[in-house]
Design a protein around this motif. Structure first.
Motif, PDB file in Angstrom:
ATOM      1  N   PRO A 196      33.191  37.657  45.692  1.00 35.44           N
ATOM      2  CA  PRO A 196      32.085  36.707  45.590  1.00 35.44           C
ATOM      3  C   PRO A 196      30.741  37.324  45.945  1.00 35.44           C
ATOM      4  CG  PRO A 196      33.257  36.343  47.642  1.00 35.44           C
ATOM      5  CD  PRO A 196      33.947  37.490  46.946  1.00 35.44           C
ATOM      6  N   PHE A 197      29.870  37.456  44.950  1.00 40.02           N
ATOM      7  CA  PHE A 197      28.462  37.807  45.165  1.00 40.02           C
ATOM      8  C   PHE A 197      28.282  39.138  45.897  1.00 40.02           C
ATOM      9  CE2 PHE A 197      29.084  33.154  45.469  1.00 40.02           C
ATOM     10  CZ  PHE A 197      28.615  32.819  44.211  1.00 40.02           C
ATOM     11  N   VAL A 198      28.959  40.166  45.395  1.00 32.67           N
ATOM     12  CA  VAL A 198      28.839  41.485  46.008  1.00 32.67           C
ATOM     13  C   VAL A 198      28.411  42.501  44.955  1.00 32.67           C
ATOM     14  CG1 VAL A 198      30.565  40.928  47.757  1.00 32.67           C
ATOM     15  CG2 VAL A 198      31.270  42.122  45.671  1.00 32.67           C
ATOM     16  N   SER A 199      27.931  43.638  45.417  1.00 30.50           N
ATOM     17  CA  SER A 199      27.409  44.690  44.550  1.00 30.50           C
ATOM     18  C   SER A 199      28.527  45.396  43.796  1.00 30.50           C
ATOM     19  CB  SER A 199      26.650  45.713  45.386  1.00 30.50           C
ATOM     20  OG  SER A 199      27.562  46.420  46.226  1.00 30.50           O
ATOM     21  N   VAL A 200      28.110  46.204  42.824  1.00 23.89           N
ATOM     22  CA  VAL A 200      29.058  47.032  42.086  1.00 23.89           C
ATOM     23  C   VAL A 200      29.781  47.977  43.040  1.00 23.89           C
ATOM     24  CG1 VAL A 200      29.278  48.827  40.325  1.00 23.89           C
ATOM     25  CG2 VAL A 200      27.744  46.883  39.929  1.00 23.89           C
ATOM     26  N   ALA A 201      29.047  48.593  43.956  1.00 24.26           N
ATOM     27  CA  ALA A 201      29.663  49.540  44.891  1.00 24.26           C
ATOM     28  C   ALA A 201      30.670  48.854  45.800  1.00 24.26           C
ATOM     29  CB  ALA A 201      28.578  50.226  45.727  1.00 24.26           C
ATOM     30  N   ASP A 202      30.316  47.678  46.330  1.00 26.07           N
ATOM     31  CA  ASP A 202      31.245  46.954  47.196  1.00 26.07           C
ATOM     32  C   ASP A 202      32.455  46.454  46.413  1.00 26.07           C
ATOM     33  OD1 ASP A 202      29.717  47.362  49.437  1.00 26.07           O
ATOM     34  OD2 ASP A 202      28.717  45.415  49.367  1.00 26.07           O
ATOM     35  N   THR A 203      32.239  46.088  45.159  1.00 27.27           N
ATOM     36  CA  THR A 203      33.354  45.678  44.308  1.00 27.27           C
ATOM     37  C   THR A 203      34.343  46.828  44.146  1.00 27.27           C
ATOM     38  OG1 THR A 203      32.023  44.063  43.085  1.00 27.27           O
ATOM     39  CG2 THR A 203      33.989  44.917  41.989  1.00 27.27           C
ATOM     40  N   ALA A 204      33.829  48.004  43.837  1.00 31.12           N
ATOM     41  CA  ALA A 204      34.701  49.155  43.640  1.00 31.12           C
ATOM     42  C   ALA A 204      35.500  49.469  44.897  1.00 31.12           C
ATOM     43  CB  ALA A 204      33.873  50.369  43.227  1.00 31.12           C
ATOM     44  N   ALA A 205      34.837  49.410  46.058  1.00 33.51           N
ATOM     45  CA  ALA A 205      35.524  49.732  47.310  1.00 33.51           C
ATOM     46  C   ALA A 205      36.622  48.725  47.617  1.00 33.51           C
ATOM     47  CB  ALA A 205      34.506  49.777  48.451  1.00 33.51           C
ATOM     48  N   GLN A 206      36.339  47.441  47.402  1.00 37.56           N
ATOM     49  CA  GLN A 206      37.335  46.426  47.742  1.00 37.56           C
ATOM     50  C   GLN A 206      38.492  46.413  46.744  1.00 37.56           C
ATOM     51  OE1 GLN A 206      37.949  45.165  50.384  1.00 37.56           O
ATOM     52  NE2 GLN A 206      38.251  42.950  50.444  1.00 37.56           N
ATOM     53  N   ILE A 207      38.211  46.624  45.477  1.00 31.62           N
ATOM     54  CA  ILE A 207      39.301  46.709  44.505  1.00 31.62           C
ATOM     55  C   ILE A 207      40.229  47.870  44.857  1.00 31.62           C
ATOM     56  CG2 ILE A 207      39.847  47.296  42.105  1.00 31.62           C
ATOM     57  CD1 ILE A 207      37.531  45.516  41.246  1.00 31.62           C
ATOM     58  N   THR A 208      39.663  48.977  45.306  1.00 27.99           N
ATOM     59  CA  THR A 208      40.485  50.112  45.733  1.00 27.99           C
ATOM     60  C   THR A 208      41.406  49.712  46.879  1.00 27.99           C
ATOM     61  OG1 THR A 208      38.827  51.715  45.014  1.00 27.99           O
ATOM     62  CG2 THR A 208      40.407  52.454  46.675  1.00 27.99           C
ATOM     63  N   ARG A 209      40.881  48.952  47.840  1.00 28.30           N
ATOM     64  CA  ARG A 209      41.702  48.506  48.977  1.00 28.30           C
ATOM     65  C   ARG A 209      42.825  47.575  48.513  1.00 28.30           C
ATOM     66  NH1 ARG A 209      36.396  47.188  51.180  1.00 28.30           N
ATOM     67  NH2 ARG A 209      35.610  48.968  52.378  1.00 28.30           N
ATOM     68  N   VAL A 210      42.498  46.651  47.620  1.00 31.50           N
ATOM     69  CA  VAL A 210      43.507  45.693  47.159  1.00 31.50           C
ATOM     70  C   VAL A 210      44.585  46.400  46.354  1.00 31.50           C
ATOM     71  CG1 VAL A 210      43.909  43.617  45.778  1.00 31.50           C
ATOM     72  CG2 VAL A 210      41.870  43.771  47.217  1.00 31.50           C
ATOM     73  N   ARG A 211      44.186  47.314  45.514  1.00 31.22           N
ATOM     74  CA  ARG A 211      45.167  48.071  44.734  1.00 31.22           C
ATOM     75  C   ARG A 211      46.114  48.846  45.663  1.00 31.22           C
ATOM     76  NH1 ARG A 211      44.157  48.668  39.235  1.00 31.22           N
ATOM     77  NH2 ARG A 211      45.401  50.575  39.245  1.00 31.22           N
ATOM     78  N   ALA A 212      45.557  49.435  46.721  1.00 33.86           N
ATOM     79  CA  ALA A 212      46.388  50.178  47.676  1.00 33.86           C
ATOM     80  C   ALA A 212      47.340  49.240  48.408  1.00 33.86           C
ATOM     81  CB  ALA A 212      45.498  50.919  48.663  1.00 33.86           C
ATOM     82  N   ALA A 213      46.858  48.053  48.773  1.00 25.80           N
ATOM     83  CA  ALA A 213      47.711  47.088  49.471  1.00 25.80           C
ATOM     84  C   ALA A 213      48.851  46.625  48.568  1.00 25.80           C
ATOM     85  CB  ALA A 213      46.875  45.895  49.933  1.00 25.80           C
ATOM     86  N   ALA A 214      48.551  46.420  47.287  1.00 26.50           N
ATOM     87  CA  ALA A 214      49.605  46.015  46.361  1.00 26.50           C
ATOM     88  C   ALA A 214      50.665  47.104  46.240  1.00 26.50           C
ATOM     89  CB  ALA A 214      48.999  45.707  44.990  1.00 26.50           C
ATOM     90  N   GLU A 215      50.223  48.334  46.063  1.00 20.11           N
ATOM     91  CA  GLU A 215      51.166  49.430  45.910  1.00 20.11           C
ATOM     92  C   GLU A 215      51.986  49.644  47.177  1.00 20.11           C
ATOM     93  OE1 GLU A 215      48.535  52.518  44.696  1.00 20.11           O
ATOM     94  OE2 GLU A 215      48.455  51.818  42.602  1.00 20.11           O
ATOM     95  N   ALA A 216      51.381  49.381  48.344  1.00 19.77           N
ATOM     96  CA  ALA A 216      52.121  49.508  49.604  1.00 19.77           C
ATOM     97  C   ALA A 216      53.258  48.489  49.703  1.00 19.77           C
ATOM     98  CB  ALA A 216      51.161  49.337  50.789  1.00 19.77           C
ATOM     99  N   ARG A 217      53.121  47.377  48.998  1.00 18.66           N
ATOM    100  CA  ARG A 217      54.182  46.367  48.973  1.00 18.66           C
ATOM    101  C   ARG A 217      55.153  46.592  47.822  1.00 18.66           C
ATOM    102  NH1 ARG A 217      54.124  42.025  52.086  1.00 18.66           N
ATOM    103  NH2 ARG A 217      55.507  40.967  50.610  1.00 18.66           N
ATOM    104  N   GLY A 218      54.980  47.662  47.087  1.00 20.30           N
ATOM    105  CA  GLY A 218      55.840  47.921  45.951  1.00 20.30           C
ATOM    106  C   GLY A 218      55.472  47.108  44.727  1.00 20.30           C
ATOM    107  N   ARG A 219      54.239  46.651  44.687  1.00 23.26           N
ATOM    108  CA  ARG A 219      53.757  45.842  43.567  1.00 23.26           C
ATOM    109  C   ARG A 219      52.794  46.670  42.725  1.00 23.26           C
ATOM    110  NH1 ARG A 219      50.374  40.099  44.089  1.00 23.26           N
ATOM    111  NH2 ARG A 219      50.006  39.850  41.839  1.00 23.26           N
ATOM    112  N   ALA A 220      52.898  46.554  41.423  1.00 18.29           N
ATOM    113  CA  ALA A 220      51.973  47.275  40.558  1.00 18.29           C
ATOM    114  C   ALA A 220      50.558  46.754  40.772  1.00 18.29           C
ATOM    115  CB  ALA A 220      52.373  47.110  39.100  1.00 18.29           C
ATOM    116  N   ALA A 221      49.624  47.667  41.016  1.00 15.55           N
ATOM    117  CA  ALA A 221      48.241  47.252  41.273  1.00 15.55           C
ATOM    118  C   ALA A 221      47.653  46.501  40.092  1.00 15.55           C
ATOM    119  CB  ALA A 221      47.385  48.471  41.603  1.00 15.55           C
ATOM    120  N   ASP A 222      48.089  46.852  38.875  1.00 15.64           N
ATOM    121  CA  ASP A 222      47.572  46.189  37.680  1.00 15.64           C
ATOM    122  C   ASP A 222      48.196  44.823  37.450  1.00 15.64           C
ATOM    123  OD1 ASP A 222      45.836  48.244  37.110  1.00 15.64           O
ATOM    124  OD2 ASP A 222      47.218  49.268  35.747  1.00 15.64           O
ATOM    125  N   SER A 223      49.132  44.412  38.296  1.00 20.62           N
ATOM    126  CA  SER A 223      49.684  43.060  38.163  1.00 20.62           C
ATOM    127  C   SER A 223      48.719  42.012  38.715  1.00 20.62           C
ATOM    128  CB  SER A 223      51.039  42.958  38.880  1.00 20.62           C
ATOM    129  OG  SER A 223      50.882  43.077  40.296  1.00 20.62           O
TER     130      SER A 223
END
Length: 307
Positions: A196-223
């Protein structure tokens, strides 16, 4: 890149106004109509005629639209008990023929709780976690089986877990910039993660964190799907941009820095930068709900240029 319309009715909008915007959203080919879930205005507006309830609004729109998706950014976990929320959302999903999505967050605006006598506990993240577990658990329970949950904040025993939504799975949205617990929660429960209402740079950083969290649970990040909510202020030329900015009490320079503002070409270019982060959906925050020409301009001159 999907474009969705996102409204803030607590700033001053009747159901009839929201209906006009939702019908325009559908007619112009947008993917969805979403609304906030707040009971008190923010900033220097009068808020007249007063708040409308998110899920009552969406129930009405469910019967008066036919193709657009309908949902919330975000329903506050403080507003509803999780069992009742599961019933409400499932019923609206049935009423819409399976077009509902649920954005669920902690709730953050203390003043609206005080104004309407809603408890506002200091510890809210744990409640959100349990609500997500209960709501999704109730929907996923098979017919003829029962659902139980024993948590710190909520307990459910021998629930028939009815009614069922029309969709096999109602999409659940989680969002925010929390660095650890928020990505973990999204990885467990969400179909979509919203920034919500964040910059391109902050978006990239947070998407990276979420993708890592998904993969840590054995879930495909692209799901998970990744999306942004951004204020929109688009004009055919600088004068029209300035007029629309003035109408919502904002400065053009600030809107260009923090949102999607400018000519269609400028907005398409900035959306492209968000797309490069992995975001594939934009919720256009529309603050002047009487300006339906704004929606038409974006549909005509921005939407066709997005791939």
């Amino acid at each position: 890149m999907d474009l969705r319309i996102f409204t803030e009715p607590q700033q001053g909008a009747s159901y009839d106004t929201l209906l006009r915007v939702a019908k325009a959203t559908e007619e112009l080919g947008y993917d969805a109509f979403f609304r906030s879930d707040h009971y008190l205005k923010m900033g220097d507006v009068d808020g007249i005629p007063g708040p409308t309830d998110a899920w009552i609004t969406l129930a009405g729109l469910a019967r008066e639209t036919s193709t657009i998706r309908l949902g919330t950014l975000m329903t506050a976990a403080t507003f509803r008990l999780p069992g009742l929320l599961a019933i409400q959302v499932a019923q609206v999903d049935q009423m819409s023929g399976g077009r509902v999505e649920l954005g669920l967050g902690t709730g953050w605006y203390g003043a609206e709780h005080t104004a309407y006598g809603i408890p506002f506990p200091a510890a809210r993240f744990g409640r959100l976690e349990e609500q997500l577990a209960i709501v999704t658990g109730l929907w996923q329970t098979r017919l003829g089986e029962t659902f139980d949950f024993k948590g710190r904040y909520y307990q459910i025993e021998d629930s028939p877990a009815l009614p069922k939504p029309a969709q096999q799975r109602i999409p659940v949205l989680v969002g925010g910039m929390g660095a650890k617990r928020t990505p973990e929660l999204a990885a467990r429960f969400a179909d979509e993660f919203n920034l919500p209402f964040v910059s391109v740079a902050d978006t990239a950083a947070q998407i990276t964190r979420v993708r890592a969290a998904a993969e840590a649970r054995g879930r495909a990040a692209d799901s998970l799907r990744y999306s942004n909510a951004l204020v929109a202020c688009v004009g055919r030329d600088d004068a029209e941009v300035a007029r629309r900015a003035s109408a919502i009490g904002r400065e053009v320079a600030e809107l260009k820095e923090n949102g999607l503002a400018g000519t269609p070409a400028e907005v398409v270019e900035k959306i492209g930068r968000y797309a490069e982060t992995g975001s594939s959906r934009i919720y256009l925050q529309i603050l002047d709900l009487d300006d339906l020409d704004h929606l038409e301009l974006i549909a005509d001159q921005v939407m066709p240029r997005l791939t």
